[in-house]
Design an enzyme around this catalytic site. Structure first.
Site, PDB file in Angstrom:
ATOM      1  N   SER A  62       0.789  -1.238   0.000  1.00 16.28           N
ATOM      2  CA  SER A  62       0.000   0.000   0.000  1.00 16.28           C
ATOM      3  C   SER A  62       0.819   1.284   0.000  1.00 16.28           C
ATOM      4  CB  SER A  62      -0.950   0.011   1.201  1.00 16.28           C
ATOM      5  OG  SER A  62      -2.038  -0.853   0.974  1.00 16.28           O
ATOM      6  N   LYS A  65       0.101   3.859  -2.628  1.00 13.91           N
ATOM      7  CA  LYS A  65      -0.901   4.926  -2.521  1.00 13.91           C
ATOM      8  C   LYS A  65      -0.277   6.305  -2.396  1.00 13.91           C
ATOM      9  CE  LYS A  65      -4.170   1.574  -0.816  1.00 13.91           C
ATOM     10  NZ  LYS A  65      -4.542   0.748   0.339  1.00 13.91           N
ATOM     11  N   SER A 117      -5.815   3.525   4.494  1.00 16.76           N
ATOM     12  CA  SER A 117      -5.341   2.658   3.420  1.00 16.76           C
ATOM     13  C   SER A 117      -6.470   1.970   2.668  1.00 16.76           C
ATOM     14  CB  SER A 117      -4.370   1.599   3.975  1.00 16.76           C
ATOM     15  OG  SER A 117      -3.545   1.100   2.950  1.00 16.76           O
TER      16      SER A 117
END
Length: 380
Positions: A62, A65, A117
């Site tokens: 993640s 991102k 997230s």
């Protein structure tokens, strides 16, 4: 351009005496960490202060991102209303529980993306900005190349596993350094708590940032956690102390919190920002061709400030590059050369040399006509 190299061995021309006499301190050994790859970078210069397998391609979960967020911030409007699709609502993994047809602002989704997230938020953002996930990913990859992240490739906006979805510790630090210069991004990733609307419910979504360093580490101001089985535990951490903004990246690192704090400590304990050249320092006079002035001065456009150890200060070399002559007209503030700061032959900072003043060109036809007119005009 003529290459003019000036070795500045005596920094008293530019530095205060108190800096000159500071005693060089021994640099500590870097900490031993468990990460498969890691990097610590100072964001203004992009200098890597510590690296471990910095160019090794790794999945990044993640922490993807970070690129999703900065791409959306640059390409969208925070007040845009985003309607959640079935595709976004149904994506697997971490979620902020978006529902089909729900409408939120892009700003709210960005907080859901970076604090909690949300993979669903990532897809909703991608579809809104790009028209489709695939087109948004194309924008992400284009931005990565623009930033200089040459060993990075995105397949999705959330970081779920794919063999063609990868980065390096260096590239991820570079992307984060770029993103941290954006005030909207910086504000979002440094936020500890945030509430965003939740349609159809009596309460809002209350979100606490997953980044524990915001509470545990002095000066922490970002950035993003990540985990998948394939990528392991990943963390991009950021902190600001004593005028220096650092980013630390660890990929596939079990003790990611402890290692990230140790790496940031290493950076802050051993490096400090050093003004190698002040702003507006005149460095050279260059001849002018066909101008109303014979010469023009070039000066530094801004202060050249770099992260160095005390020991490194005495090894810095400064080079100025400028043309042998500049043809008029010349515009004040326009760059006509560069300055480089080198350490052990490696460039660690560059900046522009700009003209101090305007210089108009000589118009010989106009001057000849004026001379003739004055000659033909009878004296009174």
């Amino acid at each position: 351009m003529k290459r003019a190299v000036i070795f500045l061995l005596i920094f008293c021309v530019f530095m205060s005496p108190c800096l000159m006499i500071s005693k060089a301190l021994a640099v500590e050994d870097p900490p031993q960490i468990s990460a498969s790859a890691a990097a610590v970078m100072e964001i203004e210069t992009g200098r890597v202060l510590y690296g471990k397998d910095v160019d090794k391609r790794c999945p990044m979960a993640s922490t993807t991102k970070i690129m999703t967020a900065i791409t959306a911030i640059e390409c969208g409007d925070l007040s845009d209303i985003v309607e959640v699709s079935d595709n976004a609502s149904g994506v697997e993994g971490s979620s902020i529980w978006l529902e089909v047809g729900e409408r939120l602002t892009l700003e709210d989704l960005l907080y859901g993306l970076m604090l909690r997230s949300g993979n669903d938020a990532a897809v909703a953002i991608a579809e809104h900005i790009g028209g489709s996930v695939e087109k948004f990913v194309d924008i992400m990859n284009s931005k990565a190349r623009e930033i200089g992240a040459r060993n990075t490739h995105f397949v999705n906006p959330h970081g779920l596993p794919d063999e063609d979805h990868y980065t390096t510790a260096y590239d991820l630090a570079l992307i984060t350094a770029y993103a941290m210069k954006n005030p909207v991004f910086k504000q979002i990733v440094s936020t500890k708590y945030r509430k965003i609307p939740w349609e159809g419910h009596e309460w809002d979504r209350a979100m606490q940032n997953k980044n524990k360093l915001l509470w545990k580490y002095e000066g922490a101001n970002g950035v993003k956690t990540g985990y998948t089985k394939e990528a392991g535990r990943c963390l991009v951490a950021a902190a600001y102390r004593n005028g220096m903004q650092l980013v630390a990246v660890v990929l596939n690192d079990g003790p990611m919190w402890e290692d990230s704090m140790a790496l940031l400590d290493y950076g802050f304990d051993n490096f400090s920002m050093y003004e190698a050249l002040p702003k507006n320092k005149t460095v050279i006079d260059v001849p002018v061709l066909r101008g109303k002035e014979n010469r023009v001065a070039l000066k530094t456009a801004r202060a050249v400030v770099i992260p160095v150890t005390d020991e490194e200060r005495n090894s810095l070399r400064i080079e100025f590059h400028y043309p042998s002559a500049i043809e008029a007209p010349i515009a004040a503030g326009k760059d006509y050369g560069t300055v480089e700061v080198l350490l052990d032959g490696q460039t660690i900072a560059t900046d522009k040399l700009i003209a101090v003043q305007d210089v108009k060109d000589k118009n010989y036809f106009r001057e000849l006509r004026g001379l003739i007119e004055r000659w033909l005009t009878p004296a009174i």
